[in-house]
Scaffold this active site. Structure first.
Site: not given
Length: 330
Positions: A15, A37-38, A64, A87, A129, A169, A195
Site C-alpha cells: 500500500s 518485490s517478490r 531483501v 508485518k 511496535k 497502522n 479488545t
C-alpha cells in the site's frame, strides 16, 4: 528534489509503495522508479494500474534476503525507500526465524548493498511496535531501526545517509481495526468487538505517511527518526462513528497488542525536538561533523513522551466519521 532521480522501493507493491509511486509521479519528474518485490502477480497489477507511466517504472523480482540481487537492482539508484517487511504479528510469532531473515537480515542487506553501490539516501519505514516492543515483529523492527541508524557510522567519506520514519497502522490497512469493523458491518453485524474500552490509536493516512518520507529525504543528515504529529482517537468512538448506536463487546487485549501506540518514549525525549508538524529524534552518536544535524526545533522537556493515549489532539466521533469517507480498504 526527486526530479531526474532514480528511486527504488523495497516491498514496492504494498500500500505504501503504490501511494508513494503515485505521489512522486504526479508531483515530480523522476528518472525512474524501481519496484523491488517478490510477488510477480502484484507487480503485474501495479504495472496495469500505472500503465500511463510505464516509461518511468521498472519492476524487479527480488527478495531483501538476497544481497546480490539487491546490489544489482540498486545500481545507479539515488534514493532507496525500504518498506519490505513481514508485518503480521501472529505470523511473526509463529514463524520467528522467517521474520528475522526478512526484517533484520534483510535490513542489513539493504544497508550493505546501498553502501556498496553508491546510493545517496536511504529511508527505512518503522512502526510504533518497534517502541518498547511486546511482540517479535516489534522486536525485529527495533533491531532494524538500530541497524539503519548505525549504518551512518560505516559511510565514511561516501555521500550517503540513512534515516527512519515511524508511524502506526495506516487507516484502513490490513489487520487494523477499521477493516475488521467494516467487514462485520457489511455482513449485517450490529455488535462490534473492542479488545479494551480504554484503547486508543493514532490516525494517519497513506498520504501523510508518504509526505513524512519525502520530508526525511529532503532533510535527513543521518540517523534521525521522523515522527508525524497526528490526532488520536478512542476505539470506542471509532465504533460509534462506523455504526451509530451499536453494541460493543469487550473481548480482551490480543497477544502482542498494546493499549496505546507509542512514538516517542521518555528515554527518547533526551534527543527529541518538536517542530510544527512533526518530531525528530536525533541519533545519540555523531559519527562525523559533516553528518551532524543542527536541530532548529524546540527541545522537548525531559520526561516527555508521545503516545496515542497522552496526545493533545483528539478526533471526535463526527470527525472520525468524516475521515472514514477517505479511507481506502486494502
Amino acid at each position: 528534489m526527486l526530479n531526474h532521480k532514480s528511486i527504488l522501493i523495497t516491498g514496492g507493491t504494498g500500500s505504501f509503495g503504490n501511494a508513494f509511486t503515485r505521489y512522486v509521479l504526479e508531483n515530480y519528474d523522476p528518472k525512474k522508479i524501481i519496484i523491488y518485490s517478490r510477488d510477480e502477480f502484484k507487480q503485474l497489477n501495479m504495472r496495469e494500474n500505472f500503465k500511463e507511466y510505464d516509461s518511468k517504472l521498472r519492476f524487479f523480482i527480488g527478495d531483501v534476503r538476497d544481497r546480490d540481487r539487491l546490489k544489482r537492482a540498486l545500481e545507479g539508484v539515488d534514493y532507496c525507500i525500504h518498506a519490505a517487511a513481514l508485518k503480521q504479528v501472529p505470523a511473526c510469532e509463529y514463524n520467528p526465524a522467517e521474520a528475522i531473515k526478512t526484517n533484520i537480515n534483510g535490513a542489513q542487506n539493504v544497508i550493505d548493498a546501498a553502501l556498496d553501490v553508491g546510493v545517496k539516501k536511504v529511508v527505512a519505514l518503522s512502526t510504533d511496535k518497534a517502541v518498547n516492543p511486546v511482540n517479535l515483529y516489534g522486536g525485529t523492527k527495533l533491531v532494524s531501526d538500530k541497524l539503519f541508524i548505525a549504518a551512518n557510522a560505516y559511510a565514511g567519506n561516501k555521500d550517503i545517509c540513512f534515516s527512519i520514519v515511524r508511524y502506526g497502522n495506516v487507516a484502513g490497512s490490513r489487520g487494523s481495526v477499521i477493516p475488521i469493523f467494516h467487514n462485520i458491518i457489511q455482513n449485517g453485524g450490529t455488535e462490534l468487538p473492542v479488545t479494551d474500552f480504554r484503547m486508543t490509536r493514532f490516525w494517519i493516512s497513506l498520504q501523510q505517511g508518504v509526505e513524512l518520507v519525502i520530508k526525511a529525504l529532503e532533510e535527513a543528515k543521518g540517523g534521525e527518526t521522523f515522527i508525524s504529529k497526528i490526532p488520536s482517537f478512542k476505539v470506542t468512538d471509532l465504533a460509534e462513528a462506523m455504526l451509530p448506536g451499536c453494541k460493543m463487546r469487550e473481548v480482551g487485549i490480543r497477544e502482542g497488542e498494546k493499549l496505546h501506540e507509542i512514538m516517542v518514549t521518555v528515554e527518547d525525549s533526551l534527543h527529541a525536538y518538536e517542530y510544527d508538524k512533526h518530531f525528530i529524534i536525533y541519533p545519540q552518536m555523531v559519527w562525523s561533523e559533516s553528518r551532524k544535524a543542527a536541530p532548529t526545533g524546540k527541545k522537548v522537556q525531559e520526561g516527555f513522551s508521545y503516545s496515542s493515549g497522552n496526545n493533545t489532539e483528539w478526533l471526535s466521533v463526527e470527525e472520525i466519521r468524516a475521515l472514514l469517507g477517505t479511507v481506502h480498504y486494502e
